[in-house]
Scaffold this active site. Structure first.
Site, PDB file in Angstrom:
ATOM      1  N   GLU A   1       9.154 -37.807   7.044  1.00 15.53           N
ATOM      2  CA  GLU A   1       9.339 -38.939   5.762  1.00 15.53           C
ATOM      3  C   GLU A   1       7.942 -39.658   5.644  1.00 15.53           C
ATOM      4  OE1 GLU A   1      11.523 -37.689   3.809  1.00 15.53           O
ATOM      5  OE2 GLU A   1      12.881 -36.760   4.861  1.00 15.53           O
TER       6      GLU A   1
ATOM      7  N   GLU B   1      29.759 -29.881  11.631  1.00 27.83           N
ATOM      8  CA  GLU B   1      28.610 -29.202  12.187  1.00 27.83           C
ATOM      9  C   GLU B   1      27.473 -29.876  11.978  1.00 27.83           C
ATOM     10  OE1 GLU B   1      28.177 -28.065  14.895  1.00 27.83           O
ATOM     11  OE2 GLU B   1      29.554 -26.529  15.222  1.00 27.83           O
TER      12      GLU B   1
ATOM     13  N   GLY C   1      16.219 -28.472   8.498  1.00 29.14           N
ATOM     14  CA  GLY C   1      16.233 -27.675   7.410  1.00 29.14           C
ATOM     15  C   GLY C   1      17.466 -26.967   6.449  1.00 29.14           C
TER      16      GLY C   1
ATOM     17  N   ASP D   1      18.972 -42.326  12.226  1.00 31.02           N
ATOM     18  CA  ASP D   1      19.355 -41.156  12.549  1.00 31.02           C
ATOM     19  C   ASP D   1      19.849 -40.886  14.055  1.00 31.02           C
ATOM     20  OD1 ASP D   1      19.410 -38.742  10.819  1.00 31.02           O
ATOM     21  OD2 ASP D   1      18.346 -38.219  12.902  1.00 31.02           O
TER      22      ASP D   1
ATOM     23  N   LYS E   1      23.709 -40.036  14.684  1.00 35.67           N
ATOM     24  CA  LYS E   1      24.493 -39.119  15.382  1.00 35.67           C
ATOM     25  C   LYS E   1      25.275 -39.805  16.763  1.00 35.67           C
ATOM     26  CE  LYS E   1      20.961 -35.898  13.421  1.00 35.67           C
ATOM     27  NZ  LYS E   1      19.444 -34.997  12.910  1.00 35.67           N
TER      28      LYS E   1
ATOM     29  N   VAL F   1      25.110 -33.062  12.946  1.00 34.75           N
ATOM     30  CA  VAL F   1      24.578 -32.860  14.506  1.00 34.75           C
ATOM     31  C   VAL F   1      23.814 -32.283  15.188  1.00 34.75           C
ATOM     32  CG1 VAL F   1      24.489 -33.784  17.311  1.00 34.75           C
ATOM     33  CG2 VAL F   1      25.997 -35.280  15.124  1.00 34.75           C
TER      34      VAL F   1
ATOM     35  N   LYS G   1      25.911 -37.194   7.373  1.00 34.83           N
ATOM     36  CA  LYS G   1      26.463 -38.290   8.852  1.00 34.83           C
ATOM     37  C   LYS G   1      26.932 -39.478   8.185  1.00 34.83           C
ATOM     38  CE  LYS G   1      21.032 -37.916   8.827  1.00 34.83           C
ATOM     39  NZ  LYS G   1      20.930 -36.516   8.161  1.00 34.83           N
TER      40      LYS G   1
HETATM   41  N1  LIG Z   1      18.557 -30.734   4.353  1.00 32.31           N
HETATM   42  C1  LIG Z   1      18.677 -30.918   5.141  1.00 32.31           C
HETATM   43  O1  LIG Z   1      18.228 -30.089   6.176  1.00 32.31           O
HETATM   44  C2  LIG Z   1      19.693 -31.359   5.703  1.00 32.31           C
HETATM   45  C3  LIG Z   1      20.245 -30.985   7.292  1.00 32.31           C
HETATM   46  C4  LIG Z   1      21.247 -31.620   7.600  1.00 32.31           C
HETATM   47  C5  LIG Z   1      21.738 -32.332   7.249  1.00 32.31           C
HETATM   48  N2  LIG Z   1      22.091 -32.753   5.988  1.00 32.31           N
HETATM   49  C6  LIG Z   1      22.672 -33.922   4.902  1.00 32.31           C
HETATM   50  O2  LIG Z   1      22.848 -33.089   3.880  1.00 32.31           O
HETATM   51  C7  LIG Z   1      23.442 -33.600   2.765  1.00 32.31           C
HETATM   52  C8  LIG Z   1      22.727 -33.271   1.454  1.00 32.31           C
HETATM   53  O3  LIG Z   1      21.268 -33.148   1.789  1.00 32.31           O
HETATM   54  P1  LIG Z   1      20.372 -31.987   0.852  1.00 32.31           P
HETATM   55  O4  LIG Z   1      19.212 -32.195   0.949  1.00 32.31           O
HETATM   56  O5  LIG Z   1      20.611 -31.353   0.345  1.00 32.31           O
HETATM   57  O6  LIG Z   1      20.555 -33.099  -0.853  1.00 32.31           O
HETATM   58  P2  LIG Z   1      19.876 -32.992  -1.836  1.00 32.31           P
HETATM   59  O7  LIG Z   1      18.396 -32.548  -2.303  1.00 32.31           O
HETATM   60  O8  LIG Z   1      19.517 -34.677  -1.806  1.00 32.31           O
HETATM   61  O9  LIG Z   1      20.793 -33.018  -2.214  1.00 32.31           O
HETATM   62  C9  LIG Z   1      21.809 -34.088  -2.805  1.00 32.31           C
HETATM   63  C10 LIG Z   1      23.121 -33.655  -3.845  1.00 32.31           C
HETATM   64  O10 LIG Z   1      24.214 -35.010  -3.482  1.00 32.31           O
HETATM   65  C11 LIG Z   1      24.495 -35.252  -5.104  1.00 32.31           C
HETATM   66  N3  LIG Z   1      24.738 -36.012  -5.352  1.00 32.31           N
HETATM   67  C12 LIG Z   1      24.485 -37.501  -4.727  1.00 32.31           C
HETATM   68  N4  LIG Z   1      24.880 -38.700  -5.184  1.00 32.31           N
HETATM   69  C13 LIG Z   1      26.636 -38.160  -6.080  1.00 32.31           C
HETATM   70  C14 LIG Z   1      27.338 -38.449  -6.046  1.00 32.31           C
HETATM   71  N5  LIG Z   1      27.655 -39.802  -6.376  1.00 32.31           N
HETATM   72  N6  LIG Z   1      28.654 -37.826  -6.710  1.00 32.31           N
HETATM   73  C15 LIG Z   1      28.241 -36.643  -6.674  1.00 32.31           C
HETATM   74  N7  LIG Z   1      27.177 -35.652  -6.541  1.00 32.31           N
HETATM   75  C16 LIG Z   1      26.384 -36.659  -5.882  1.00 32.31           C
HETATM   76  C17 LIG Z   1      22.761 -35.216  -5.624  1.00 32.31           C
HETATM   77  O11 LIG Z   1      22.909 -35.052  -7.630  1.00 32.31           O
HETATM   78  P3  LIG Z   1      22.250 -34.985  -8.444  1.00 32.31           P
HETATM   79  O12 LIG Z   1      21.139 -33.502  -7.808  1.00 32.31           O
HETATM   80  O13 LIG Z   1      22.540 -35.685  -9.908  1.00 32.31           O
HETATM   81  O14 LIG Z   1      21.051 -36.323  -7.564  1.00 32.31           O
HETATM   82  C18 LIG Z   1      22.146 -33.740  -5.333  1.00 32.31           C
HETATM   83  O15 LIG Z   1      23.055 -32.520  -6.142  1.00 32.31           O
HETATM   84  C19 LIG Z   1      22.577 -34.930   3.267  1.00 32.31           C
HETATM   85  O16 LIG Z   1      23.926 -36.437   3.320  1.00 32.31           O
HETATM   86  C20 LIG Z   1      22.258 -34.773   4.245  1.00 32.31           C
HETATM   87  O17 LIG Z   1      21.721 -35.881   5.136  1.00 32.31           O
HETATM   88  C21 LIG Z   1      20.754 -32.015   4.841  1.00 32.31           C
END
Ligand SMILES: NC(=O)c1ccc[n+]([C@@H]2O[C@H](COP(=O)([O-])OP(=O)(O)OC[C@H]3O[C@@H](n4cnc5c(N)ncnc54)[C@H](OP(=O)(O)O)[C@@H]3O)[C@@H](O)[C@H]2O)c1
Length: 360
Positions: A212, A152, A341, A223, A227, A155, A128
């Site tokens: 959280e 996609e 999710g 948040d 969006k 949001v 986001k």
């Molecule tokens: N999870 C959900 O349900 C969800 C839903 C919609 C949108 N999102 C969005 O999608 C994104 C990813 O979410 P997530 O849940 O997968 O997060 P996550 O589990 O915390 O994973 C984040 C990943 O990004 C990597 N990262 C962080 N800083 C970095 C950098 N400077 N350079 C390269 N890689 C970096 C981290 O590396 P390390 O492993 O080394 O720490 C990790 O592999 C976020 O922006 C989140 O807001 C998530």
């Protein structure tokens, strides 16, 4: 067959789901969409970027993560400590950006997305921050570079908001959008409508894993504001700053206020809204929206509102999200679905990737 060489930035919850889906659905993606995706690079904060021109082996990557080994242990990879330099050296057709970019400055996502677009790569992102804070600039850059930037998952997660707006509703002019865009805040309000006070509803959401330990972003509206900014950029082509969104959280709502609304046949919901107004503050008429030439301003708000039961948004409960889109040609189109999710976020990225695969 359409070959796509993919760089995946972020290998956490979302990135791993996407990689696994690309592996397990490989034959089906090929058969159904003519899409052959080769994962050439993966970047994380701790391990930098690894690259393999012939394609990384996804089960090996997932196994390395599961056994807490560094990704650099993947056989025959080239490694960059600095992921941005690695991206600039190795490129690809598409960047899938799923880092935990912050809402404060959109980094590291903004830099990665900008670099990829400048190299002529398409981009899909689930973050986001970059789209909220630099959405219009990045979309303009993508247009200038003749590539796609799709978001996609940002949001309502994988629920198709942007493909509905950009493809399904192409040719309409959007006059207003209202939405319930945060499942945590909505589940708290739903519990309060059943008789809980705010503190009880929050504690229940935390116990169920919906909120959280620090729920500030969700309950104070940060948040939903992010969006709303993304929707302003994509649906209205306007760049708004966070300070331009009128914002009120749900933390000061009392059980009595919620119960009183119930008694009057209303439901209190945390509503995000965007509305085109004439410069004198009146609602833009259908004709004005239609010719698109009269100066307008975009009003943006995130606030608790008591909605009458005749409003479809009043019936969106729990973790569900919804968005109602009002255009010049259709009264109102509503999209309802889960707003969070890991499956949903990965699914949104996969859908974006398939859409890019259709680009000739
Ligand atoms: N999870 C959900 O349900 C969800 C839903 C919609 C949108 N999102 C969005 O999608 C994104 C990813 O979410 P997530 O849940 O997968 O997060 P996550 O589990 O915390 O994973 C984040 C990943 O990004 C990597 N990262 C962080 N800083 C970095 C950098 N400077 N350079 C390269 N890689 C970096 C981290 O590396 P390390 O492993 O080394 O720490 C990790 O592999 C976020 O922006 C989140 O807001 C998530």
């Amino acid at each position: 067959m359409k070959p796509l060489r993919l760089a995946l930035f972020g290998f956490g919850t979302v990135g791993q789901w996407l990689a696994e889906a690309l592996h397990t659905r490989r034959a089906w993606l090929e058969q159904e969409y003519g899409l052959v995706v080769t994962l050439i690079s993966v970047a994380t904060a701790h391990h930098g970027l690894i690259y393999q021109s012939e394609g990384l082996d996804i089960p090996t990557l997932l196994d390395l993560v599961a056994t807490r080994q560094p990704l650099t242990a993947h056989p025959s990879v080239t490694h960059w400590t600095n992921a941005l330099e690695g991206l600039q050296a190795t490129s690809g057709d598409v960047l899938a950006e799923a880092t935990g970019a912050t809402l404060r400055n959109g980094e590291p996502g903004v830099s990665y997305i900008r670099a990829a677009l400048l190299q002529g790569m398409h981009v899909v992102t689930s973050s986001k921050g970059p789209m909220a804070l630099a959405g219009l600039e990045l979309l303009s850059l993508a247009r200038a570079q003749g590539v796609q930037l799709r978001m996609e998952s940002t949001v309502m997660s994988g629920t198709p908001v942007f493909s509905t707006i950009r493809e399904g509703m192409a040719g309409t002019r959007i006059r207003a959008i209202r939405g319930i865009l945060n499942g945590t805040a909505n589940s708290i309000l739903s519990a309060m409508a059943q008789g809980s006070c705010y503190a009880e509803a929050l504690a229940q959401a935390q116990a169920l894993g919906y909120a959280e330990a620090d729920p500030t972003d969700d309950v104070e509206g940060d948040d939903s504001v992010a969006k709303t900014l993304i929707l302003a950029a994509v649906a209205f082509g306007r760049a708004l700053a966070p300070s331009q969104v009128v914002r009120q959280g749900i933390t000061t709502l009392t059980r009595e206020q919620v119960q009183q609304a119930n008694a009057h046949g209303k439901r209190i919901k945390h509503v995000a809204s965007l509305r085109l107004l004439s410069l004198d503050g009146t609602e833009v008429s259908r004709e004005t929206a239609d010719n698109g030439l009269v100066p307008t301003r975009l009003e943006a708000r995130v606030e608790p509102l008591a909605l009458p039961l005749s409003d479809p948004l009043a019936h969106i409960d729990g973790l569900l999200n919804a968005i109602a889109i009002q255009t010049d040609t259709e009264a109102s189109v509503m999209v309802v679905g889960p707003g969070a999710g890991r499956f949903q976020a990965g699914q949104g990225m996969l859908a974006d990737l398939i859409a890019i695969g259709k680009v000739p």
